[in-house]
Design a protein around this motif. Structure first.
Motif, short mmCIF file in Angstrom:
data_model
loop_
_atom_site.label_atom_id
_atom_site.label_comp_id
_atom_site.label_asym_id
_atom_site.label_seq_id
_atom_site.Cartn_x
_atom_site.Cartn_y
_atom_site.Cartn_z
N THR A 172 -5.70 0.03 -6.17
CA THR A 172 -7.14 0.03 -5.97
C THR A 172 -7.20 0.97 -4.53
OG1 THR A 172 -9.33 -0.83 -5.53
CG2 THR A 172 -7.64 -2.04 -4.54
N GLN A 173 -7.93 2.16 -4.71
CA GLN A 173 -8.07 2.95 -3.63
C GLN A 173 -8.98 2.49 -2.47
OE1 GLN A 173 -6.50 6.36 -3.21
NE2 GLN A 173 -7.49 6.31 -1.09
N ARG A 200 0.91 -1.07 -0.06
CA ARG A 200 -0.02 0.15 -0.04
C ARG A 200 0.82 1.34 0.13
NH1 ARG A 200 -2.77 -0.78 6.01
NH2 ARG A 200 -0.88 -0.16 7.43
N THR A 247 -5.98 4.24 5.16
CA THR A 247 -6.12 4.70 3.88
C THR A 247 -4.88 4.87 2.85
OG1 THR A 247 -7.83 6.28 4.78
CG2 THR A 247 -6.69 7.08 2.82
N VAL A 290 -3.47 3.52 -1.50
CA VAL A 290 -3.81 2.84 -2.74
C VAL A 290 -3.20 1.46 -2.39
CG1 VAL A 290 -3.33 2.58 -5.17
CG2 VAL A 290 -3.86 4.70 -4.15
N THR A 345 -10.31 4.15 1.10
CA THR A 345 -10.38 5.50 2.13
C THR A 345 -11.16 4.90 3.18
OG1 THR A 345 -10.26 6.70 -0.05
CG2 THR A 345 -11.13 7.78 2.13
#
Length: 121
Positions: free
Chosen positions: A115-116, A38, A90, A92, A118
């Motif tokens: 893929t984000q 990430r 949080t 990507v 949040t």
């Protein structure tokens, strides 16, 4: 041509859950290690979890007990179940494939586009 495609990201409240998937195509990765990394804004890309071809898993301390990595070799897919999400999760999220399950991103051969995820407080 090898492709890794992540899905399952989104916006979730703190304490919620998401399940990320990464589907690979172009070749079979059953003998490879797979991993999730990430990257938060302004930060480096960090390892989250790895899984060997035999199913042995490892996690960064900050996600132990909350995240679970798994794989389905028949589907050439790796998953990341994320529970008890926190705002600091949080980022990507990227899946990666390599010969060994290491923390160095440069040692992985194939990457998805990310893929984000949040997490709101």
């Amino acid at each position: 041509q090898v492709q890794l495609v992540e899905s399952g990201g989104g916006l979730v409240q703190a304490g919620g859950s998401l399940r990320l998937s990464c589907a690979a195509s172009g070749r079979t990765f059953s003998s490879y290690a797979m991993a999730w990394f990430r990257q938060a804004p302004g930060k480096q890309r960090d390892l989250v979890a790895t899984i060997t071809s035999g199913g042995t898993t490892d996690y960064v301390d900050s996600v132990k007990g909350r995240f679970t990595i798994s794989r389905d070799n028949a589907k050439n897919t790796v998953y990341l179940q994320m529970n008890s999400l926190k705002p600091e999760d949080t980022a990507v999220y990227y899946c990666a494939v390599g010969r060994v399950p290491v923390s160095r991103a440069d040692l992985y051969n194939y990457w998805g586009r990310g893929t984000q995820v949040t997490v709101s407080s």
